[in-house]
Scaffold this motif. Structure first.
Motif, mmCIF file in Angstrom:
data_model
loop_
_atom_site.group_PDB
_atom_site.id
_atom_site.type_symbol
_atom_site.label_atom_id
_atom_site.label_comp_id
_atom_site.label_asym_id
_atom_site.label_seq_id
_atom_site.Cartn_x
_atom_site.Cartn_y
_atom_site.Cartn_z
ATOM 1 N N TYR A 192 9.125 -0.031 5.034
ATOM 2 C CA TYR A 192 8.697 1.197 4.369
ATOM 3 C C TYR A 192 9.725 1.578 3.309
ATOM 4 C CZ TYR A 192 5.986 1.412 8.648
ATOM 5 O OH TYR A 192 5.149 1.092 9.702
ATOM 6 N N ALA A 193 9.286 2.310 2.304
ATOM 7 C CA ALA A 193 10.221 2.794 1.279
ATOM 8 C C ALA A 193 9.758 4.150 0.778
ATOM 9 C CB ALA A 193 10.312 1.814 0.121
ATOM 10 N N ARG A 194 10.729 4.968 0.432
ATOM 11 C CA ARG A 194 10.437 6.277 -0.127
ATOM 12 C C ARG A 194 11.388 6.509 -1.297
ATOM 13 N NH1 ARG A 194 9.516 10.606 4.134
ATOM 14 N NH2 ARG A 194 7.593 9.449 4.336
ATOM 15 N N ALA A 195 10.836 7.012 -2.392
ATOM 16 C CA ALA A 195 11.612 7.260 -3.605
ATOM 17 C C ALA A 195 11.837 8.748 -3.800
ATOM 18 C CB ALA A 195 10.892 6.683 -4.820
ATOM 19 N N THR A 196 13.003 9.078 -4.328
ATOM 20 C CA THR A 196 13.338 10.447 -4.694
ATOM 21 C C THR A 196 13.682 10.454 -6.171
ATOM 22 O OG1 THR A 196 14.289 10.784 -2.503
ATOM 23 C CG2 THR A 196 14.854 12.398 -4.202
ATOM 24 N N ILE A 197 12.982 11.268 -6.930
ATOM 25 C CA ILE A 197 13.275 11.382 -8.366
ATOM 26 C C ILE A 197 14.399 12.389 -8.520
ATOM 27 C CG2 ILE A 197 12.360 12.025 -10.619
ATOM 28 C CD1 ILE A 197 9.583 11.194 -9.557
ATOM 29 N N LYS A 198 15.527 11.906 -8.974
ATOM 30 C CA LYS A 198 16.694 12.773 -9.156
ATOM 31 C C LYS A 198 16.577 13.578 -10.438
ATOM 32 C CE LYS A 198 18.749 11.411 -5.453
ATOM 33 N NZ LYS A 198 18.896 12.299 -4.321
ATOM 34 N N LYS A 199 16.014 12.960 -11.498
ATOM 35 C CA LYS A 199 15.804 13.660 -12.763
ATOM 36 C C LYS A 199 14.655 12.988 -13.489
ATOM 37 C CE LYS A 199 18.067 15.228 -17.004
ATOM 38 N NZ LYS A 199 16.884 15.211 -17.794
ATOM 39 N N THR A 250 0.857 -1.178 0.000
ATOM 40 C CA THR A 250 0.000 0.000 0.000
ATOM 41 C C THR A 250 0.895 1.229 0.000
ATOM 42 O OG1 THR A 250 -0.110 0.036 2.415
ATOM 43 C CG2 THR A 250 -1.877 -1.147 1.258
ATOM 44 N N ALA A 251 0.288 2.400 -0.124
ATOM 45 C CA ALA A 251 1.081 3.630 -0.121
ATOM 46 C C ALA A 251 0.284 4.746 0.517
ATOM 47 C CB ALA A 251 1.484 3.999 -1.536
ATOM 48 N N GLU A 252 1.002 5.654 1.143
ATOM 49 C CA GLU A 252 0.416 6.853 1.727
ATOM 50 C C GLU A 252 1.018 8.052 1.026
ATOM 51 O OE1 GLU A 252 1.281 6.666 5.885
ATOM 52 O OE2 GLU A 252 -0.150 5.049 6.242
ATOM 53 N N LEU A 253 0.174 9.004 0.698
ATOM 54 C CA LEU A 253 0.617 10.180 -0.036
ATOM 55 C C LEU A 253 0.374 11.414 0.823
ATOM 56 C CD1 LEU A 253 1.734 11.017 -2.799
ATOM 57 C CD2 LEU A 253 -0.610 11.244 -3.586
ATOM 58 N N ALA A 254 1.426 12.199 1.031
ATOM 59 C CA ALA A 254 1.329 13.474 1.744
ATOM 60 C C ALA A 254 1.940 14.533 0.839
ATOM 61 C CB ALA A 254 2.065 13.407 3.067
ATOM 62 N N GLY A 255 1.078 15.265 0.142
ATOM 63 C CA GLY A 255 1.574 16.213 -0.861
ATOM 64 C C GLY A 255 2.130 15.429 -2.029
ATOM 65 N N MET A 312 5.497 10.313 -1.254
ATOM 66 C CA MET A 312 4.812 9.039 -1.124
ATOM 67 C C MET A 312 5.660 8.061 -0.315
ATOM 68 S SD MET A 312 4.214 5.756 -3.298
ATOM 69 C CE MET A 312 5.880 5.889 -3.683
ATOM 70 N N THR A 313 5.025 7.354 0.597
ATOM 71 C CA THR A 313 5.685 6.298 1.359
ATOM 72 C C THR A 313 4.977 4.992 1.047
ATOM 73 O OG1 THR A 313 6.219 7.842 3.140
ATOM 74 C CG2 THR A 313 6.348 5.494 3.651
ATOM 75 N N ALA A 314 5.734 4.024 0.548
ATOM 76 C CA ALA A 314 5.189 2.696 0.259
ATOM 77 C C ALA A 314 5.350 1.826 1.501
ATOM 78 C CB ALA A 314 5.910 2.074 -0.922
ATOM 79 N N ILE A 315 4.382 0.931 1.692
ATOM 80 C CA ILE A 315 4.356 0.094 2.898
ATOM 81 C C ILE A 315 4.231 -1.375 2.494
ATOM 82 C CG2 ILE A 315 3.126 -0.386 5.050
ATOM 83 C CD1 ILE A 315 1.988 2.557 4.686
ATOM 84 N N LEU A 316 5.163 -2.190 2.981
ATOM 85 C CA LEU A 316 5.150 -3.633 2.762
ATOM 86 C C LEU A 316 4.916 -4.311 4.104
ATOM 87 C CD1 LEU A 316 5.687 -6.207 1.013
ATOM 88 C CD2 LEU A 316 8.108 -5.925 1.597
ATOM 89 N N MET A 325 11.033 -2.144 -3.765
ATOM 90 C CA MET A 325 11.660 -0.851 -4.031
ATOM 91 C C MET A 325 11.444 -0.411 -5.479
ATOM 92 S SD MET A 325 15.133 -0.837 -1.734
ATOM 93 C CE MET A 325 15.885 -2.184 -2.612
ATOM 94 N N GLU A 326 11.475 -1.354 -6.415
ATOM 95 C CA GLU A 326 11.221 -1.002 -7.815
ATOM 96 C C GLU A 326 9.787 -0.502 -7.996
ATOM 97 O OE1 GLU A 326 11.575 -2.944 -12.274
ATOM 98 O OE2 GLU A 326 12.372 -4.043 -10.558
ATOM 99 N N MET A 327 8.829 -1.153 -7.360
ATOM 100 C CA MET A 327 7.435 -0.702 -7.436
ATOM 101 C C MET A 327 7.253 0.655 -6.756
ATOM 102 S SD MET A 327 5.166 -4.134 -7.090
ATOM 103 C CE MET A 327 6.263 -5.272 -6.273
ATOM 104 N N THR A 328 8.037 0.920 -5.715
ATOM 105 C CA THR A 328 8.006 2.227 -5.065
ATOM 106 C C THR A 328 8.453 3.303 -6.042
ATOM 107 O OG1 THR A 328 8.438 1.237 -2.901
ATOM 108 C CG2 THR A 328 8.900 3.588 -3.135
ATOM 109 N N ALA A 329 9.510 3.020 -6.793
ATOM 110 C CA ALA A 329 9.995 3.978 -7.797
ATOM 111 C C ALA A 329 8.933 4.217 -8.869
ATOM 112 C CB ALA A 329 11.289 3.475 -8.430
ATOM 113 N N LEU A 330 8.308 3.158 -9.353
ATOM 114 C CA LEU A 330 7.260 3.291 -10.376
ATOM 115 C C LEU A 330 6.085 4.104 -9.849
ATOM 116 C CD1 LEU A 330 7.240 -0.364 -11.772
ATOM 117 C CD2 LEU A 330 8.226 1.663 -12.861
ATOM 118 N N ALA A 331 5.693 3.848 -8.620
ATOM 119 C CA ALA A 331 4.577 4.576 -8.026
ATOM 120 C C ALA A 331 4.920 6.058 -7.856
ATOM 121 C CB ALA A 331 4.196 3.955 -6.687
ATOM 122 N N GLN A 332 6.150 6.353 -7.423
ATOM 123 C CA GLN A 332 6.557 7.753 -7.254
ATOM 124 C C GLN A 332 6.578 8.481 -8.591
ATOM 125 O OE1 GLN A 332 7.311 9.497 -4.200
ATOM 126 N NE2 GLN A 332 6.980 11.134 -5.650
#
Length: 139
Positions: A97-104, A24-29, A32-36, A60-67
């Motif tokens: 938990y996982a959080r993704a940061t888009i660098k570019k 699942t995931a929680e979105l704040a603004g 996004m934080t993914a939860i396993l 972690m890959e799905m976290t990146a896709l979701a972000q």
């Protein structure tokens, strides 16, 4: 529900493995934080027990896709070009938990960094650096 919330739900709902793992995931603004949640079927080493490395990598890959889906409307789901994972410590039998940061985020590719942790974000259990092929929508 905002557009980002709708895109997030759509992405996680379109990945059968995400449903199987219970992600699942929680979105704040725009953060996004993914939860396993832990369950017995994600254990790789029952002697420890420890979460299977493949499950952690896929999470972690799905976290990146979701972000990426939260960051911008895309024509289609991003495709993985390259992924590098660093396993830093064993995943214990607790919620991860996982959080993704888009660098570019360019017109064709995106560079994303993901950190996964359990109780303390300052002590990650694994990190992922990935390059994804994206096709942004013309909106």
């Amino acid at each position: 529900m905002s557009d980002a919330d709708n895109r997030l739900v759509a992405v996680l709902g379109s990945i059968p493995y995400a449903k199987f793992l219970g992600i699942t995931a929680e979105l704040a603004g725009d953060e996004m934080t993914a939860i396993l949640p832990f369950s017995d079927h994600i254990v790789g080493n029952p002697m420890l027990p420890a979460i299977h490395g493949g499950v952690l990598g896929a999470f972690m890959e799905m976290t990146a896709l979701a972000q990426l889906s939260v960051a911008a409307p895309l024509k289609r789901q991003p495709r993985t070009v390259d992924v590098s994972i660093e396993y830093l410590r064993s995943g214990r039998p607790v919620t991860t938990y996982a959080r993704a940061t888009i660098k570019k985020l360019g017109r064709r590719v995106a560079n994303v960094h993901v950190e996964a942790w359990q109780e303390t974000r300052a002590a990650p259990i694994a990190t992922l650096r990935g390059i994804f092929l994206v096709a942004q929508s013309e909106e």
